[in-house]
Design a protein around this motif. Structure first.
Motif, PDB file in Angstrom:
ATOM      1  N   LYS A 204       0.790  -1.224   0.000  1.00 45.02           N
ATOM      2  CA  LYS A 204       0.000   0.000   0.000  1.00 45.02           C
ATOM      3  C   LYS A 204       0.827   1.282   0.000  1.00 45.02           C
ATOM      4  O   LYS A 204       0.581   2.189  -0.777  1.00 45.02           O
ATOM      5  N   HIS A 205       1.799   1.374   0.878  1.00 44.66           N
ATOM      6  CA  HIS A 205       2.471   2.654   1.084  1.00 44.66           C
ATOM      7  C   HIS A 205       3.897   2.687   0.551  1.00 44.66           C
ATOM      8  O   HIS A 205       4.574   3.702   0.651  1.00 44.66           O
ATOM      9  N   VAL A 206       4.348   1.579   0.008  1.00 42.47           N
ATOM     10  CA  VAL A 206       5.690   1.503  -0.570  1.00 42.47           C
ATOM     11  C   VAL A 206       5.556   0.826  -1.934  1.00 42.47           C
ATOM     12  O   VAL A 206       4.794  -0.112  -2.089  1.00 42.47           O
ATOM     13  N   ASN A 207       6.304   1.302  -2.913  1.00 43.70           N
ATOM     14  CA  ASN A 207       6.189   0.740  -4.259  1.00 43.70           C
ATOM     15  C   ASN A 207       6.955  -0.579  -4.352  1.00 43.70           C
ATOM     16  O   ASN A 207       8.014  -0.683  -4.962  1.00 43.70           O
ATOM     17  N   VAL A 208       6.402  -1.602  -3.712  1.00 44.83           N
ATOM     18  CA  VAL A 208       6.984  -2.950  -3.725  1.00 44.83           C
ATOM     19  C   VAL A 208       5.929  -3.903  -4.269  1.00 44.83           C
ATOM     20  O   VAL A 208       4.780  -3.889  -3.831  1.00 44.83           O
ATOM     21  N   ASP A 209       6.330  -4.713  -5.216  1.00 46.21           N
ATOM     22  CA  ASP A 209       5.388  -5.576  -5.916  1.00 46.21           C
ATOM     23  C   ASP A 209       5.780  -7.042  -5.762  1.00 46.21           C
ATOM     24  O   ASP A 209       6.964  -7.371  -5.681  1.00 46.21           O
ATOM     25  N   PHE A 210       4.781  -7.908  -5.761  1.00 47.09           N
ATOM     26  CA  PHE A 210       5.023  -9.321  -5.490  1.00 47.09           C
ATOM     27  C   PHE A 210       3.799 -10.119  -5.927  1.00 47.09           C
ATOM     28  O   PHE A 210       2.779  -9.553  -6.352  1.00 47.09           O
ATOM     29  N   LEU A 211       3.888 -11.437  -5.822  1.00 48.19           N
ATOM     30  CA  LEU A 211       2.739 -12.315  -6.024  1.00 48.19           C
ATOM     31  C   LEU A 211       2.154 -12.667  -4.664  1.00 48.19           C
ATOM     32  O   LEU A 211       2.873 -12.785  -3.674  1.00 48.19           O
ATOM     33  N   ILE A 212       0.843 -12.834  -4.643  1.00 48.37           N
ATOM     34  CA  ILE A 212       0.171 -13.292  -3.435  1.00 48.37           C
ATOM     35  C   ILE A 212      -0.755 -14.439  -3.843  1.00 48.37           C
ATOM     36  O   ILE A 212      -1.372 -14.401  -4.909  1.00 48.37           O
ATOM     37  N   CYS A 213      -0.821 -15.472  -3.014  1.00 48.97           N
ATOM     38  CA  CYS A 213      -1.603 -16.658  -3.352  1.00 48.97           C
ATOM     39  C   CYS A 213      -2.673 -16.912  -2.295  1.00 48.97           C
ATOM     40  O   CYS A 213      -2.404 -16.834  -1.093  1.00 48.97           O
ATOM     41  N   PHE A 214      -3.881 -17.213  -2.751  1.00 46.28           N
ATOM     42  CA  PHE A 214      -4.936 -17.645  -1.841  1.00 46.28           C
ATOM     43  C   PHE A 214      -5.026 -19.158  -1.915  1.00 46.28           C
ATOM     44  O   PHE A 214      -5.250 -19.734  -2.981  1.00 46.28           O
ATOM     45  N   ASP A 215      -4.845 -19.804  -0.766  1.00 45.32           N
ATOM     46  CA  ASP A 215      -4.894 -21.261  -0.651  1.00 45.32           C
ATOM     47  C   ASP A 215      -6.325 -21.657  -0.278  1.00 45.32           C
ATOM     48  O   ASP A 215      -6.815 -21.314   0.804  1.00 45.32           O
ATOM     49  N   PHE A 216      -7.008 -22.376  -1.160  1.00 48.30           N
ATOM     50  CA  PHE A 216      -8.407 -22.724  -0.924  1.00 48.30           C
ATOM     51  C   PHE A 216      -8.571 -23.864   0.077  1.00 48.30           C
ATOM     52  O   PHE A 216      -9.690 -24.161   0.494  1.00 48.30           O
ATOM     53  N   THR A 217      -7.479 -24.517   0.464  1.00 41.50           N
ATOM     54  CA  THR A 217      -7.553 -25.538   1.507  1.00 41.50           C
ATOM     55  C   THR A 217      -7.491 -24.894   2.890  1.00 41.50           C
ATOM     56  O   THR A 217      -8.328 -25.159   3.751  1.00 41.50           O
ATOM     57  N   THR A 218      -6.505 -24.034   3.107  1.00 40.69           N
ATOM     58  CA  THR A 218      -6.373 -23.351   4.393  1.00 40.69           C
ATOM     59  C   THR A 218      -7.306 -22.147   4.492  1.00 40.69           C
ATOM     60  O   THR A 218      -7.538 -21.629   5.584  1.00 40.69           O
ATOM     61  N   GLU A 219      -7.817 -21.703   3.339  1.00 40.39           N
ATOM     62  CA  GLU A 219      -8.687 -20.530   3.239  1.00 40.39           C
ATOM     63  C   GLU A 219      -7.985 -19.277   3.757  1.00 40.39           C
ATOM     64  O   GLU A 219      -8.570 -18.430   4.407  1.00 40.39           O
ATOM     65  N   LYS A 220      -6.695 -19.169   3.401  1.00 39.90           N
ATOM     66  CA  LYS A 220      -5.889 -18.032   3.816  1.00 39.90           C
ATOM     67  C   LYS A 220      -4.958 -17.613   2.685  1.00 39.90           C
ATOM     68  O   LYS A 220      -4.644 -18.404   1.793  1.00 39.90           O
ATOM     69  N   PHE A 221      -4.496 -16.365   2.756  1.00 40.46           N
ATOM     70  CA  PHE A 221      -3.462 -15.909   1.850  1.00 40.46           C
ATOM     71  C   PHE A 221      -2.102 -16.350   2.385  1.00 40.46           C
ATOM     72  O   PHE A 221      -1.849 -16.320   3.591  1.00 40.46           O
ATOM     73  N   GLY A 222      -1.230 -16.759   1.467  1.00 38.92           N
ATOM     74  CA  GLY A 222       0.102 -17.184   1.849  1.00 38.92           C
ATOM     75  C   GLY A 222       1.058 -16.013   1.931  1.00 38.92           C
ATOM     76  O   GLY A 222       0.659 -14.855   1.853  1.00 38.92           O
ATOM     77  N   PRO A 223       2.347 -16.301   2.075  1.00 40.64           N
ATOM     78  CA  PRO A 223       3.359 -15.241   2.152  1.00 40.64           C
ATOM     79  C   PRO A 223       3.560 -14.562   0.807  1.00 40.64           C
ATOM     80  O   PRO A 223       3.126 -15.065  -0.236  1.00 40.64           O
ATOM     81  N   ARG A 224       4.215 -13.424   0.821  1.00 38.83           N
ATOM     82  CA  ARG A 224       4.561 -12.740  -0.422  1.00 38.83           C
ATOM     83  C   ARG A 224       5.545 -13.600  -1.207  1.00 38.83           C
ATOM     84  O   ARG A 224       6.495 -14.139  -0.660  1.00 38.83           O
ATOM     85  N   LEU A 225       5.298 -13.689  -2.503  1.00 40.75           N
ATOM     86  CA  LEU A 225       6.128 -14.515  -3.379  1.00 40.75           C
ATOM     87  C   LEU A 225       6.863 -13.612  -4.364  1.00 40.75           C
ATOM     88  O   LEU A 225       6.310 -12.616  -4.842  1.00 40.75           O
ATOM     89  N   PRO A 226       8.103 -13.947  -4.712  1.00 37.72           N
ATOM     90  CA  PRO A 226       8.920 -13.041  -5.521  1.00 37.72           C
ATOM     91  C   PRO A 226       8.494 -13.011  -6.989  1.00 37.72           C
ATOM     92  O   PRO A 226       8.031 -13.999  -7.550  1.00 37.72           O
ATOM     93  N   LEU A 227       8.664 -11.838  -7.586  1.00 39.00           N
ATOM     94  CA  LEU A 227       8.548 -11.677  -9.028  1.00 39.00           C
ATOM     95  C   LEU A 227       9.942 -11.760  -9.627  1.00 39.00           C
ATOM     96  O   LEU A 227      10.928 -11.468  -8.955  1.00 39.00           O
ATOM     97  N   PRO A 228      10.079 -12.131 -10.902  1.00 44.58           N
ATOM     98  CA  PRO A 228      11.413 -12.377 -11.462  1.00 44.58           C
ATOM     99  C   PRO A 228      12.156 -11.135 -11.922  1.00 44.58           C
ATOM    100  O   PRO A 228      13.369 -11.167 -12.074  1.00 44.58           O
ATOM    101  N   PHE A 229      11.447 -10.027 -12.159  1.00 44.70           N
ATOM    102  CA  PHE A 229      12.154  -8.848 -12.630  1.00 44.70           C
ATOM    103  C   PHE A 229      12.780  -8.109 -11.463  1.00 44.70           C
ATOM    104  O   PHE A 229      12.381  -8.252 -10.303  1.00 44.70           O
ATOM    105  N   ASN A 230      13.764  -7.279 -11.766  1.00 45.09           N
ATOM    106  CA  ASN A 230      14.578  -6.606 -10.767  1.00 45.09           C
ATOM    107  C   ASN A 230      13.730  -5.683  -9.902  1.00 45.09           C
ATOM    108  O   ASN A 230      12.950  -4.872 -10.412  1.00 45.09           O
ATOM    109  N   ALA A 231      13.901  -5.790  -8.577  1.00 41.39           N
ATOM    110  CA  ALA A 231      13.113  -4.985  -7.644  1.00 41.39           C
ATOM    111  C   ALA A 231      13.364  -3.498  -7.815  1.00 41.39           C
ATOM    112  O   ALA A 231      12.512  -2.664  -7.512  1.00 41.39           O
ATOM    113  N   THR A 232      14.540  -3.123  -8.319  1.00 49.20           N
ATOM    114  CA  THR A 232      14.837  -1.704  -8.520  1.00 49.20           C
ATOM    115  C   THR A 232      14.083  -1.148  -9.716  1.00 49.20           C
ATOM    116  O   THR A 232      14.024   0.046  -9.929  1.00 49.20           O
ATOM    117  N   GLU A 233      13.517  -2.058 -10.508  1.00 47.20           N
ATOM    118  CA  GLU A 233      12.700  -1.642 -11.638  1.00 47.20           C
ATOM    119  C   GLU A 233      11.246  -1.987 -11.358  1.00 47.20           C
ATOM    120  O   GLU A 233      10.493  -2.380 -12.244  1.00 47.20           O
TER     121      GLU A 233
END
Length: 368
Positions: A204-233
């Motif tokens: 929300k407040h910082v320009n940081v991007d990632f993948l987020i996954c919703f697990d339909f078994t646990t019915e919860k969102f998992g941890p932030r997952l990395p994207l492959p492009f450079n974080a500085t870009e």
């Protein structure tokens, strides 16, 4: 499988046989085998608020061909089945389609195109056109729908509510009613893979991007997952980031920079709700060499890749003309580029969307 409708209408015995699970599993296996051997790719395509099963043939030296194999229609006796054509969004999971209609009340219908089954989903309260949805299933193969309601007028201050619908219980429940420290733009289409759903999300407040996954078994969102492009870009609001699937086991991401117009395609080597690993870069293309203003739309830009031919096909509006025509852009290595008009004049508000489709013998749990 492509003749299933005709088979059912032949006689009562064929109709009964077409619903037999062992018969269907055998046909599904044969269909998947033919898809692997075929030069053509079958996808689900949404255009002008209609959903089509489309065969795509990517030739080496001539324009690719896009052949509709038929409009997906319901075989149900449900009085509402004709309204399935009025679709504003479509989401694929495990051979089932979640369609969001664009009528006054934005209704939901889950649809198996091979069986012709439909199931209309009633909301706890009214739906909204900015709501986000996902279709998935838990470890027992119970299908569920996730609905994200948010304050879309203030994306960085939004208060979220996540509701979950269970096909088994035919009911909704709230699984999260506090605002997380990240948000998913309403136009961001989630991607279902192995029962779970992945989104491109932003803190929300910082320009940081990632993948987020919703697990339909646990019915919860998992941890932030990395994207492959450079974080500085890290992407800005005008950058394009969209997800696609490769077969039934891999996830692909398309990233196009607002500033350089470089387009990158990455494919996973491993994808789970708690871990994502990326292969080396699948494709990198300097689109500024094609046009100084050639940028896909964040609301559109759906794509699939052909690993055999090392190309990506991106669906969007016409970039060069002041028209609303839908286009397919076939981009490959060494400057390979094809622009293909895929149909008649289209609605301005309806972007062409495409998703992979794998037929399944999974049937929609019906109400008793």
């Amino acid at each position: 499988m492509t003749s299933l409708r005709a088979v059912r209408l032949t006689c009562k015995k064929w109709n009964d046989l077409s619903k037999d699970r062992s018969f269907l599993k055998k046909q599904i296996v044969e269909t998947k085998k033919k898809q692997l051997e075929s030069k053509e790719i079958e996808v689900i395509m949404m255009r002008n608020f209609r959903v089509y099963l489309t065969s795509i043939d990517i030739h080496n030296n001539v324009d690719p061909s896009f052949t509709p194999k038929g409009t997906l229609i319901s075989l149900s006796d449900d009085a509402n089945h004709h309204q399935v054509d009025n679709v504003s969004r479509v989401f694929h999971c495990d051979g089932l389609l979640l369609c969001i209609t664009k009528d006054l009340h934005y209704r939901l219908v889950v649809w198996n195109p091979y069986f012709g089954q439909t199931r209309w989903i009633q909301p706890r309260n009214s739906y909204h056109r900015k709501d986000n949805y996902a279709l998935g299933y838990d470890e027992k193969k119970n299908h569920k729908i996730l609905r994200l309601k948010d304050n879309y007028y203030a994306p960085r201050e939004r208060i979220c509510e996540f509701e979950l619908y269970s096909f088994e219980s035919n009911s909704w429940k709230v699984v999260l009613d506090v605002s997380p420290d990240w948000y998913i733009p309403s136009y961001n289409r989630g991607l279902s893979l192995k029962g779970n759903t992945y989104w491109y999300a932003t803190e929300k407040h910082v320009n940081v991007d990632f993948l987020i996954c919703f697990d339909f078994t646990t019915e919860k969102f998992g941890p932030r997952l990395p994207l492959p492009f450079n974080a500085t870009e890290s992407p800005t609001y005008e950058d394009v980031v969209t997800l696609s699937s490769v077969g039934e086991e891999q996830l692909a991401v398309l990233f196009q920079s607002e500033y350089t117009l470089m387009m990158e395609i990455w494919v996973t080597s491993k994808v789970e709700s708690t871990e994502v690993l990326w292969n080396k870069l699948f494709l990198e293309v300097d689109l500024i060499a094609i046009s100084s203003h050639f940028q896909f739309l964040a609301e559109a830009g759906s794509f699939f890749i052909d690993q055999k031919k090392n190309v990506v096909v991106v669906f969007d509006k016409d970039m060069d003309e002041a028209t609303d025509r839908d286009m397919a852009y076939v981009v490959g290595k060494n400057g390979y580029f094809k622009k293909v008009d895929i149909g008649e004049e289209a609605y301005t508000s309806c972007f062409p969307l495409v998703c992979s489709y794998v037929p399944s013998s999974e049937q929609i749990r019906q109400l008793t």
